[in-house]
Design an enzyme around this catalytic site. Structure first.
Site, PDB file in Angstrom:
ATOM      1  N   LYS A 106       0.820  -1.216   0.000  1.00  0.00           N
ATOM      2  CA  LYS A 106       0.000   0.000   0.000  1.00  0.00           C
ATOM      3  C   LYS A 106       0.853   1.265   0.000  1.00  0.00           C
ATOM      4  O   LYS A 106       0.383   2.330  -0.380  1.00  0.00           O
ATOM      5  CB  LYS A 106      -0.965  -0.025   1.168  1.00  0.00           C
ATOM      6  CG  LYS A 106      -1.964  -1.168   1.016  1.00  0.00           C
ATOM      7  CD  LYS A 106      -3.211  -1.026   1.812  1.00  0.00           C
ATOM      8  CE  LYS A 106      -4.210  -2.113   1.446  1.00  0.00           C
ATOM      9  NZ  LYS A 106      -3.665  -3.492   1.500  1.00  0.00           N
TER      10      LYS A 106
HETATM   11  C1  LIG Z   1      -4.156  -4.606   0.775  1.00  0.00           C
HETATM   12  C2  LIG Z   1      -3.330  -5.826   0.644  1.00  0.00           C
HETATM   13  C3  LIG Z   1      -3.645  -6.858  -0.258  1.00  0.00           C
HETATM   14  C4  LIG Z   1      -4.892  -6.819  -1.120  1.00  0.00           C
HETATM   15  O1  LIG Z   1      -4.807  -5.863  -2.154  1.00  0.00           O
HETATM   16  P1  LIG Z   1      -6.151  -5.353  -2.856  1.00  0.00           P
HETATM   17  O2  LIG Z   1      -5.720  -4.213  -3.720  1.00  0.00           O
HETATM   18  O3  LIG Z   1      -7.045  -4.908  -1.738  1.00  0.00           O
HETATM   19  O4  LIG Z   1      -6.714  -6.478  -3.626  1.00  0.00           O
HETATM   20  C5  LIG Z   1      -2.811  -7.946  -0.334  1.00  0.00           C
HETATM   21  N1  LIG Z   1      -1.724  -8.063   0.458  1.00  0.00           N
HETATM   22  C6  LIG Z   1      -1.385  -7.099   1.339  1.00  0.00           C
HETATM   23  C7  LIG Z   1      -0.201  -7.300   2.209  1.00  0.00           C
HETATM   24  C8  LIG Z   1      -2.163  -5.942   1.466  1.00  0.00           C
HETATM   25  O5  LIG Z   1      -1.821  -5.005   2.357  1.00  0.00           O
END
Ligand SMILES: *Cc1c(COP(=O)(O)O)cnc(C)c1O
Length: 488
Positions: A106
């Site tokens: 993120k």
């Molecule tokens: C948010 C997240 C995901 C999922 O990603 P999306 O864009 O919500 O599908 C997968 N792995 C981690 C570690 C995340 O923080």
């Protein structure tokens, strides 16, 4: 570039879409057309250069100097010179997206969003200070805090459930530095935090009161196009690296395997494909909350099932918000269908797509899922084979990739997106490899490093040695007063 809502004919500029986040009809903003890109011109370019090439197409209201400046600042916080390197072991290729300040993918988007937001506010002549208000179950809150920390013209307020986040996640937030950051625990669960935040957003008179004090609320959640677009970049970056490493020739097909929750990450891969990246399949990996897997199998999206807590908590999601954008694209912008489907989802918890839509989706996507036991086993297997340590989210994707290969026989060069550092989920990872332990997440950080020979990420070490700066606890019914208090 103009953006339209998935639920009506509203059409607005990128700067407006970034500030609004969600359309007033409840829909999500999507680009009116997909710009195309000359892949060849990306050869040998840096992450920052490719990022500019992609992003300026979606955010053409910013000057070249502005946008390049944002990109330089955002990615200077990443600990790898390549920003998102691809690491290979045999036929496994892991695109590591976790070298940012909070050790999860993120960061890629939330490092950019604050600049896009303050830049958009200037274009739109918004004078108020932007207050980013977020409820978090762990990862997003910390990444938002890091992204917005000390960004001029912004404040950030994060509410988290006091007993609803992991020890490491809590410590990451309570030690957050920055003059404009506010972290508050509430005496409830994540839903309470999220409902509290929603109530505040929808409270007209409270928003007026804030405006009088020169504050305007904004949201950093994953449906903002300012979060979606920066994620398109690393799909191109990974491809270009594979060409450079002679794993691929320019123009060859590629697959991506994406550990999926809210469908933002994998949708960015779909966008990259629409722009000209030769993607063969996007492989959508779910954990035991396998709503999407069932959708790819049946064509019915059905969230009616028990919610499971897993070792990959960022994928514990039953409603993948960004999926609405895919529906828009494969229905050729059938806003009436989408309004109906989203109404059905609220009323009955499910909806169905037409055969032609399902066919289109099947051309680009494949769905798989991985159980808790298989997740742990995959972490152990990959470690034993290669000495490479996966976090549980990435392990889900690695297992689904194996299943995909044996089911389809497809040998296309495939990249698994690695979304978190194993140190972020230390206990699950440690126990998967070395067996049960009495110790907690934080004490296991050094144990994991010692036994695997991995280096503890700098930011994590610093966190362990930092004092808690944020200790405010708020009753869940007092969140409004709390916002007012921290802003004064
Ligand atoms: C948010 C997240 C995901 C999922 O990603 P999306 O864009 O919500 O599908 C997968 N792995 C981690 C570690 C995340 O923080």
């Amino acid at each position: 570039m103009k953006y339209v809502s998935t639920r009506s004919e509203q059409s607005i500029l990128a700067s407006e879409a970034v500030l609004k986040g969600i359309a007033s009809d409840g829909g999500l903003f999507v680009p009116e057309v997909f710009p195309s890109i000359d892949l060849k011109s990306m050869e040998d370019k840096s992450y920052q250069d490719i990022c500019y090439q992609v992003m300026h197409l979606f955010f053409d209201e910013f000057s070249k100097e502005e946008l390049s400046g944002y990109i330089q600042k955002a990615y200077s916080k990443f600990k790898d010179a390549k920003v998102t390197p691809t690491i290979s072991h045999d036929s496994y290729h892991f695109l590591e997206l976790f070298h940012g300040p909070t050790l999860a993918f993120k960061d890629v988007a939330l490092s950019m969003l604050p600049y896009l937001m303050t830049g958009s506010a200037r274009i739109q002549d918004v004078q108020d200070e932007i207050v980013v208000l977020t409820a978090t179950s762990g990862d997003t809150g910390k990444a938002a805090l890091e992204g917005f920390s000390d960004v001029e013209g912004t404040q950030v307020v994060v509410f988290y459930p006091e007993n609803g986040v992991s020890t490491i996640q809590k410590k990451q937030m309570t030690t957050q530095k920055g003059d404009n950051v506010h972290v508050v625990a509430i005496d409830g669960n994540f839903d309470d935090a999220q409902n509290g935040v929603k109530t505040i957003f929808n409270d007209g008179s409270f928003n007026e009161l804030l405006h009088k004090k020169n504050h305007v609320l904004s949201s950093a959640n994953s449906i903002n196009i300012g979060r979606l677009v920066p994620q398109i970049v690393y799909y191109f970056v990974s491809y270009v690296q594979a060409v450079k490493d002679r794993q691929l020739s320019m123009g060859d097909p590629i697959n991506f395997v994406v550990p999926t929750g809210n469908f933002g990450n994998i949708l960015a891969g779909y966008y990259a494909k629409q722009m000209g990246l030769p993607v063969h399949k996007l492989i959508c990996a779910s954990n035991e909350n396998n709503v999407l897997y069932d959708f790819f199998t049946t064509g019915t999206y059905d969230k009616n099932r028990p919610f499971k807590l897993t070792s990959s908590p960022s994928m514990d999601i039953l409603i993948s918000s960004n999926f609405e954008r895919l529906l828009y694209h494969v229905s050729n912008g059938d806003t009436q269908f989408i309004r109906q489907a989203m109404d059905d989802l609220v009323a009955e918890g499910k909806y169905q797509v037409s055969e032609s839509m399902k066919k289109k989706i099947d051309m680009d996507f494949y769905g798989g899922y991985c159980s808790e036991a298989e997740t742990a086993k995959t972490i152990q297997n990959i470690y034993n084979k290669y000495g490479y340590v996966l976090d549980p989210h990435t392990a889900v994707a690695a297992k689904v990739y194996e299943d995909y290969k044996s089911e389809t026989g497809d040998e296309t060069y495939s990249v698994v997106l690695s979304t978190a550092s194993p140190f972020k989920f230390t206990k699950s990872v440690y126990e998967a490899i070395f067996g049960p332990s009495e110790k907690d997440d934080i004490s296991l950080i050094s144990a994991l490093a010692e036994e695997t020979g991995l280096k503890i990420p700098e930011d994590l070490l610093q966190m362990c040695n930092s004092e808690d700066l944020h200790t405010t606890l708020c009753f869940k019914d007092d969140m409004k007063a709390c916002v007012e208090h921290v802003l004064s």
